[in-house]
Structures are given as C-alpha cells and as structure tokens.
Scaffold this motif. Structure first.
Motif, short mmCIF file in Angstrom:
data_model
loop_
_atom_site.label_atom_id
_atom_site.label_comp_id
_atom_site.label_asym_id
_atom_site.label_seq_id
_atom_site.Cartn_x
_atom_site.Cartn_y
_atom_site.Cartn_z
N LEU A 1 -47.08 -95.98 -18.57
CA LEU A 1 -47.28 -95.21 -19.79
C LEU A 1 -46.04 -95.22 -20.66
O LEU A 1 -46.11 -95.42 -21.86
N CYS A 2 -44.89 -95.01 -20.02
CA CYS A 2 -43.67 -94.89 -20.80
C CYS A 2 -43.36 -96.19 -21.52
O CYS A 2 -42.94 -96.20 -22.66
N CYS A 3 -43.64 -97.33 -20.81
CA CYS A 3 -43.29 -98.62 -21.40
C CYS A 3 -44.25 -98.97 -22.51
O CYS A 3 -43.86 -99.50 -23.54
N ALA A 4 -45.52 -98.63 -22.28
CA ALA A 4 -46.52 -98.94 -23.29
C ALA A 4 -46.17 -98.19 -24.57
O ALA A 4 -46.21 -98.74 -25.65
N SER A 5 -45.76 -96.92 -24.42
CA SER A 5 -45.49 -96.14 -25.61
C SER A 5 -44.24 -96.65 -26.32
O SER A 5 -44.18 -96.68 -27.53
N SER A 6 -43.22 -97.08 -25.55
CA SER A 6 -41.99 -97.52 -26.20
C SER A 6 -42.21 -98.85 -26.92
O SER A 6 -41.62 -99.13 -27.94
N ASN A 7 -43.10 -99.68 -26.40
CA ASN A 7 -43.41 -100.93 -27.07
C ASN A 7 -44.12 -100.68 -28.40
O ASN A 7 -43.88 -101.36 -29.38
N ALA A 8 -45.00 -99.68 -28.37
CA ALA A 8 -45.76 -99.38 -29.57
C ALA A 8 -44.82 -98.94 -30.69
O ALA A 8 -44.97 -99.32 -31.83
N MET A 9 -43.82 -98.12 -30.32
CA MET A 9 -42.88 -97.65 -31.31
C MET A 9 -41.94 -98.76 -31.74
O MET A 9 -41.57 -98.87 -32.90
N ALA A 10 -41.54 -99.56 -30.77
CA ALA A 10 -40.70 -100.73 -30.99
C ALA A 10 -39.37 -100.42 -31.65
O ALA A 10 -38.74 -101.29 -32.21
N ALA A 11 -38.93 -99.16 -31.60
CA ALA A 11 -37.61 -98.86 -32.12
C ALA A 11 -36.58 -99.36 -31.12
O ALA A 11 -36.79 -99.28 -29.91
N LEU A 12 -35.47 -99.91 -31.64
CA LEU A 12 -34.41 -100.37 -30.74
C LEU A 12 -33.77 -99.16 -30.08
O LEU A 12 -33.48 -98.17 -30.75
N GLU A 13 -33.54 -99.26 -28.79
CA GLU A 13 -32.89 -98.15 -28.10
C GLU A 13 -31.39 -98.37 -28.12
O GLU A 13 -30.88 -99.33 -27.54
N VAL A 14 -30.68 -97.48 -28.80
CA VAL A 14 -29.22 -97.61 -28.90
C VAL A 14 -28.58 -96.54 -28.01
O VAL A 14 -28.83 -95.35 -28.18
N PHE A 15 -27.78 -97.00 -27.06
CA PHE A 15 -27.07 -96.10 -26.17
C PHE A 15 -25.63 -96.01 -26.67
O PHE A 15 -24.90 -97.00 -26.62
N ALA A 16 -25.26 -94.86 -27.19
CA ALA A 16 -23.89 -94.68 -27.66
C ALA A 16 -23.14 -93.84 -26.65
O ALA A 16 -23.69 -92.89 -26.11
N CYS A 17 -21.89 -94.22 -26.36
CA CYS A 17 -21.12 -93.43 -25.42
C CYS A 17 -20.67 -92.12 -26.04
O CYS A 17 -20.50 -91.13 -25.36
N GLU A 18 -20.44 -92.13 -27.38
CA GLU A 18 -19.96 -90.94 -28.05
C GLU A 18 -20.82 -90.66 -29.29
O GLU A 18 -21.40 -91.58 -29.86
N PRO A 19 -20.88 -89.38 -29.74
CA PRO A 19 -21.76 -89.02 -30.86
C PRO A 19 -21.47 -89.78 -32.14
O PRO A 19 -22.38 -90.07 -32.91
N GLU A 20 -20.19 -90.11 -32.38
CA GLU A 20 -19.87 -90.78 -33.64
C GLU A 20 -20.55 -92.14 -33.74
O GLU A 20 -20.98 -92.56 -34.81
N TRP A 21 -20.71 -92.81 -32.63
CA TRP A 21 -21.34 -94.14 -32.67
C TRP A 21 -22.85 -94.02 -32.77
O TRP A 21 -23.50 -94.87 -33.37
N ALA A 22 -23.41 -92.96 -32.18
CA ALA A 22 -24.84 -92.73 -32.34
C ALA A 22 -25.13 -92.46 -33.81
O ALA A 22 -26.09 -92.97 -34.39
N SER A 23 -24.25 -91.68 -34.43
CA SER A 23 -24.41 -91.33 -35.83
C SER A 23 -24.28 -92.58 -36.72
O SER A 23 -25.06 -92.78 -37.65
N LEU A 24 -23.30 -93.41 -36.41
CA LEU A 24 -23.09 -94.64 -37.19
C LEU A 24 -24.30 -95.57 -37.04
O LEU A 24 -24.76 -96.17 -38.03
N ALA A 25 -24.82 -95.67 -35.83
CA ALA A 25 -25.99 -96.53 -35.60
C ALA A 25 -27.20 -96.01 -36.39
O ALA A 25 -27.98 -96.80 -36.93
N SER A 26 -27.35 -94.69 -36.48
CA SER A 26 -28.46 -94.13 -37.27
C SER A 26 -28.27 -94.40 -38.76
O SER A 26 -29.25 -94.63 -39.47
N GLU A 27 -27.02 -94.34 -39.22
CA GLU A 27 -26.76 -94.61 -40.64
C GLU A 27 -27.26 -96.01 -41.00
O GLU A 27 -27.84 -96.22 -42.06
N ILE A 28 -27.01 -96.97 -40.12
CA ILE A 28 -27.38 -98.36 -40.42
C ILE A 28 -28.81 -98.66 -39.99
O ILE A 28 -29.54 -99.36 -40.69
N GLY A 29 -29.21 -98.11 -38.85
CA GLY A 29 -30.51 -98.48 -38.29
C GLY A 29 -31.67 -97.63 -38.78
O GLY A 29 -32.82 -98.03 -38.64
N GLY A 30 -31.36 -96.47 -39.34
CA GLY A 30 -32.43 -95.60 -39.82
C GLY A 30 -33.47 -95.32 -38.76
O GLY A 30 -33.13 -95.09 -37.59
#
Lengths: 293, 458
Positions: free
Chosen positions: A7-36
């Motif tokens: 189930l989990c895989c099927a749902s993640s494929n449907a969304m197809a959003a890239l999963e970004v793992f950031a070690c720190e909040p600043e990089w998660a934020s930067l990835a959202s700025e660019i990746g929307g």
C-alpha cells in the motif's frame, strides 16, 4: 505486513514526488524552495537538536531508505549517524552518486584547520560545517541542488529551473537588503558558545572576540571563563550569541558580571517562532543582532 | 584608480563648499554632485563585478577540491615544511584504522563465582581480579571497491597467561553499488550475528563493564561465527527490518563443528519508530538454532554437550531525550528475554555423568536503565536473572544442577565521558549466582579509542 508494504509503495508512486532527505532543516527548506510540490522533504533534525549528536534512530533508517535525494551539510557534521543511515540507503544516494549532495563541497569554507589532532577538540578537518548562515552559500548549494533535481527528475526540469531563478532573484534582493540594513552591525563585538555562527558573523562583518568553549566541542571551564571575563574589560562586547540547541552553561556567569547580553540566534529554519523559512531566518537574525547593539 | 578619483572629487567638493573665495553657483554644485553620484554608481557596480568574479574563482576552487576525495584534502591541506612535501600516493587508499584501549581494576569479595545450573563458556565466567587489560581491539575497515566493504576486528587478549590474538570479526559486506534491491545487504565471513540487541555491538560500546547474565551463559558473551547473513530493510513508512544467516556452528552455544554442512542458522525481525519529538523505540525478535556435533566444551572443559540448541530472544529499547537532543540529557531503557531449549546429551567429568539425555528449557532476562544527567555524566542500573532447567536424575550433582536456585545479579554504574573517544566508569555488582552465595564486586574501567571510530548504532 506485506499488504502494508504494498500500500505504501503504491501510494508513493501515485504521488511521484521526489523524496528528499535533508540532514538539517535549512536544506529541507532550500529543497522546497527549488522543488516546490514536486518534492517531499524530510529533515532528520530540527532547530533544537544539535546536528553533531543525534542518533541513527530506527525512524531515520526507514526515511533514508526511501530517499531519492540526500542533502546534508557534510564536513563531518553528521559523522556520528549519517554513515550508519547510508548503509541502509539506495545506491543512488551514496557518496559520489547523483542523489547525494554534501553542501560543504560547493562553498568556500571557513576555519579549515592546519593542524589536525584530537587533543584540539572537536575538529572538522574540512572546515566549519555550519555553512548555511551565509545566505550567499545558499545560492551556491541551491545551484547544485537544481543540477541534481534536473538530473534525477528530468521531466520537471523546467519547473525546477523556473523556481530556482525566482528563488535566486528573491534571495539576491534580500541579500542586498540584509547587507544594507546590517551595515551598522559591522565591527560589533560578540562572543560565541560554539563555532556554529561563524558564517553569520562573517556575513554581517561582526567581530568574534572569544568563544566560551576552550576548544571546539569541549564545554567551558571555569578557568577559561575567568580568562574571558578578564579580557572583556578592554573590549566593547555587546552579546554572547548562540544557537537554540546550545546550552547556556557559562553564559549566565559572564552576563551576570557584565553588561553583555545573552542572545539566541534562531540558527536554522524554525529556530524560533518567527523563522519559518530561509528568508525569515535572516530577517530575524538581523533584527535580533540589531536589538543587541 | 576609481577610488582615488572619487577621493579627489570629494576633497574638491569639500573645498568648494567651504571656501568663500570659490563661491560657486548652485548650478555648478549640482553638476558636481551629479557627477559624483554617477561615479559612485560606477564604482559600486565595479565592486559588485569584482565580488562576483571573486566568488566565481572561489567556487571553481571548491569545485576542483571537491573532485578530490576528502581523504586527499586532509592529506594535502595542512601547510608542511618543504622537506615533508613528498606525497606517498599509495597511502591514500589505506583503510581506516581504529584502536580501543580497555583496562580495568576489579575487586571481588568472594573466591567463588560459578553460575549454578548452567553450562558456562570461557568468556561467560566471572572475570579476574586486580589490574587487567581486557580486550584491546584493533579494527581495519574500508570499502574494497564500488561493490564491497571489508572490516577486520582483532582483539589482543591474555588467556591463561599467554597473550593471544582473537579474531572477533573479519567480514566483507555488499554495498548498495552491487545492485541488490535497495535496503538489502549481504555479509560474509566471521562477524557478530544480528540477533537480540547487544550481540551485534562490540563490548566497548556497552553501557556496563560486563555483559548481563543471559549473555554470559547463553552466548558466552556474544555469538560471532563464520557464515553468511542477509538483511533487508522493508520499504515501509515505519522502520521494519528482517534478516537471517547460515553459520558454521563453531561458536558458543554450539561448538565442535566438523565443518560438514551448516550447523547453525539465525533469523530476526525488527521494528521501531518515534513517539513525538522526545521518544524513540525499537522492538525485535530473533532465533538462533543449531547443533553441537562433536561436543561443546564448557565449565573449564569439564562439561561437554552434544545435541540441538534453540535460543529465542526478544529485545526492546526505548530512549527519551528532551526535544530529541541527547547532548545533555538522555534516558535509555533496554531489556532482553532469552528462552533456550536443549535436546541432547550432557557429560560432566566432575560428577561422572556420561552422555545423559536432557530435553528441557531454561530462561534468562535482564533489564537496564541509564540516565545521562549532564553532558559528560551518566549513571545506570541493571538487573539480570536466570532460571535453570530441571535436570534429569543422571545429572544431579553436576554443573547443570542448580538445585532449583535462580541466579541473579544487581548492577549499578556511574561513568564520565570526556569525549566520544574516552570514558571512565565505576561499577558495582552484587552477584548471587548460587544458593547461599553473594559476591560484592567493584570495577573501575576506562575505554578509550584512537584513530577511526565507527558511529554507534541505535
């Protein structure tokens, strides 16, 4: 168990959003700025956690295993936990692979030690890893993030390029404003707890006169604090600045004996209630520093 | 150049503005002002351009640097005297080397320290008294190429008056580059099997000086055998991992493998997660099953066992740290439960029992808590207990006859951690291992490491 996995895989494929793992909040934020909305970001640490010292918890293993892109400061900041997590992650996010961005590799580093010895404390051989606090570094790392996003998710490359261009313009304007509004901070004397704010200090042209840690990563000793207090008389130190996760051990002692203020800088996104994104982080840091003048 | 012109103009303006002799018209002043403004703009633009160039050069420099491996950077970056500049390139590929120093001073109250009702291997026995260095561990590890990783851990130990080298681990492990499914990995060689909680951890990472009673009697400290192990992290949102291995069956609780076939196997499953921001947990269950074909020796080679052994382990760990930040404060609770089933023949040279059939089960468990109350300080407590099997008539009076007594041990410890590389610990044990026997023990221990130091598992 198996149906849950399916189930989990099927749902993640449907969304197809890239999963970004950031070690720190600043990089998660930067990835959202660019990746929307084309990326789903997760930050392994939050602003009140010392990124040097978290554990490779089970929950992080499951997150990293599913990641398409990993963004970390690098320069040994995450050495206590990231290597263990990477062992469980996919081939595309390993060191040197397209889905692995170690931000320190794309910016000019401060405080590169010339002597490397453990008796000198918590030494980062590559230099100070807290690079995000110079906003110009966010552009350099952002450029690399854009390159990687385009390589990993070519179909959305125009989307990423457009968003980065918008981010770049917005940040350049903000940088000019921060520098203009922060002019009066030039030469402001501060003391630090740990070397976690060096890039911010450089950006605003503050002068760091002392660090409460006798050596990086080693807690303040009373003799070291006494020495600092002695040297304060001849200077005009306005504040002791620190990150939210750094303890105030030793700070009270100095602030109670002097007029020096005890100031917490948000350090990263969500470091306080008014630092919800990267822009707010610097707006807030600037305001805090100015009020400490 | 620009700067000088600018300065000259400024001076001129000052002179013009202040000198009554040069009482210029307002128009002229405006003109000059405009010219200055234009120059200022050009000046600023020029500076911005230069800054951009500087940034470009810096970035290019960093990019060039990042192409080299980080090891190279460490080797090249420091300024060295000219005589020392010769680079020995072959060294760049040297593996990471780490060394663990582990020494202690121990004092026991009583001379006797045998665990009643159990077959106990060499490592499971009570340690010696006085000053001693325990395992001095030497680890070499490195990626072999893009697909494999290799690691060797040798312990230098003193055994019956002789200094020996014990090969604790020597394994290769697949890396994600091999192309196995994401989350899957295979390990081969000799290694600490993934079962229970403590087993796969090297003893220097333990929270107490000695291992709890069930580890001592059921696994002789820890199960490391020659074999092959596969692990797989499931692609689920929550953490779930399964795995299993095939082994030679040469290490305690097995022994005397003649190498024909596979004498032991393991299987495990684990899950875990976070509860809010402050708490994390992990739960696991595992099996270790096998047979001793030519005889497993224990109790100073007095007891031998031929037969099947199945060991079932349940393990749990819970941690709490304010805002998940374990730097200054952390509480950890951990426990494991063991259930062992044996079906085979015991001989005891001392009691004279010869190949007596025993088909029964025994149990053991421990629970421990540690609390870090300041950046460098922790204290902890542990309780462990064993429940021995009922022995058949033929084994009455042998080492396996616990006379219905359940051995137990109480432990308290206090330690100081100066950095992640050094720790000094004081521990007190109260062991009641046989009926009517009580032993108070004091241990003072240091654990320090130099060189490469692998990150510790959760």
């Amino acid at each position: 168990m198996m149906s849950a996995a399916f189930l989990c895989c099927a749902s993640s494929n449907a969304m197809a959003a890239l999963e970004v793992f950031a070690c720190e909040p600043e990089w998660a934020s930067l990835a959202s700025e660019i990746g929307g909305d084309k990326v789903k970001t997760f930050s392994a640490t939050h602003a009140r956690q010392d990124p040097h010292f978290i554990k490779a918890r089970p929950s992080l293993i499951s997150k990293v295993r599913r990641a398409d892109l990993i963004v970390c400061s690098g320069a040994d900041l995450e050495i206590g936990w990231l290597p263990l997590l990477l062992e469980r992650a996919g081939a595309d996010v390993q060191r040197g692979a397209v889905g692995n961005v170690m931000a320190y590799q794309y910016v000019p580093l401060l405080e590169i030690p010339t002597v490397i010895d453990r008796s000198l404390g918590d030494i980062h051989p590559d230099g100070n890893p807290h690079i995000h606090l110079d906003p110009r570094n966010l552009l350099l790392v952002g450029k690399e993030l854009l390159n990687r996003l385009v390589l990993i998710d070519e179909g959305n490359s125009d989307f990423y390029k457009l968003r980065f261009a918008q981010f770049e313009t917005k940040l350049n304007t903000a940088i000019a404003r921060w520098l203009e509004e922060g002019k009066q901070l030039k030469g402001m004397q501060v003391m630090t707890k740990h070397k976690s704010l060096s890039y911010l200090i450089k950006f605003f042209g503050l002068e760091e006169v002392a660090s409460l840690e006798p050596r990086p990563g080693l807690p303040p000793t009373s003799s070291h604090l006494a020495k600092i207090l002695e040297s304060v008389g001849s200077k005009n130190v306005r504040a002791i600045i620190r990150a939210p996760y750094e303890s105030d051990r030793g700070i009270d002692w100095i602030t109670s004996k002097t007029k020096i203020k005890n100031v917490i800088i948000p350090y990263t996104v969500d470091g306080d209630d008014n630092s919800g994104d990267l822009f707010a982080l610097f707006d807030r840091s600037l305001a805090i520093l100015k009020s400490a003048l | 150049m620009l700067r000088i012109k600018f300065a000259v103009l400024t001076c001129l303006l000052v002179i013009l503005g202040s000198s009554p002799l040069w009482a210029a018209s307002d128009q002229e002043v405006e003109l000059l002002r405009a010219e200055i403004a234009a120059m200022k703009a050009a000046h600023e633009e020029r500076i911005l351009l230069l800054e951009a160039k500087l940034e470009e050069v810096a970035v290019a420099k960093v990019a060039a640097k990042s192409e080299a491996s980080s090891d190279e950077i460490i080797a090249v970056a420091p300024i060295r005297p000219a005589t020392n500049r010769r680079q020995i390139k072959k060294n760049l590929f040297n593996p990471s080397i780490g060394l663990i120093f582990n020494g202690q001073y121990t004092q026991h109250e009583t001379a006797e320290g045998e665990i009643a009702g159990f077959a106990v291997g060499h490592e499971g026995e009570r340690g010696g008294e006085g000053f001693a260095i325990d395992h001095t561990e030497l680890t070499f590890s490195s990626s072999i190429d893009d697909k494999f990783f290799g690691s060797l851990t040798a312990a230098i130990v003193k055994h019956e008056g002789k200094t020996e080298i014990e090969l604790e681990e020597a394994f290769i492990q697949t890396m994600p580059g091999l192309g196995l499914p994401t989350g899957a990995s295979i390990k081969a060689g000799r290694f600490l099997a993934t079962i229970g909680y403590l087993n796969e951890h090297h003893t220097h990472t333990d929270d107490f000086t000695d291992r709890p009673l069930p580890y001592r009697v059921f696994l002789d400290g820890g199960y490391n055998d020659d074999g092959l192990q596969a692990t797989y992290v499931l692609p689920t949102d929550f953490y779930a991992e399964i795995g299993g291995g095939l082994f030679r069956g040469d290490d305690y609780p097995f022994g005397g493998s003649d190498g024909e076939g596979i004498d032991a196997w393991t299987a495990y499953a684990r899950t875990g997660g976070d509860i809010g921001e402050n708490q994390s947990w992990r739960l696991g269950g595992s099996v270790l099953s096998g047979k001793s074909t030519t005889g497993r020796e224990s109790n100073h080679e007095l007891v031998s066992y031929v037969g099947d052994t199945d060991l079932y382990i349940a393990d749990a760990r819970y941690t709490w740290a304010p805002t998940g930040n374990a730097t200054n404060q952390e509480f950890a609770l951990q426990g494991e439960f063991f259930w062992k089933e044996e079906d085979g023949f015991y001989s005891d040279a001392e009691s004279g029992a010869d190949s007596v059939l025993m088909d029964d089960s025994s149990e053991g468990w421990y629970t421990q808590a540690t609390y870090k109350f300041a950046r460098n300080w922790r204290f902890g407590a542990r309780y462990s207990q064993l429940n021995a099997a009922d022995v058949p008539t033929g084994l009455i009076g042998s080492h396996l006859d616990g006379e219905g007594y359940n051995p137990k041990a109480y432990t308290a410890m206090f330690d100081w951690t100066n950095s992640e590389f050094s720790r000094v610990r004081l521990q007190y044990n109260r062991e009641e291992l046989a009926s009517g026997q009580g032993d108070d023990q004091i241990m003072l221990q240091y654990i320090m490491s130099i060189g490469a130091h692998a990150a510790h598992k959760y």
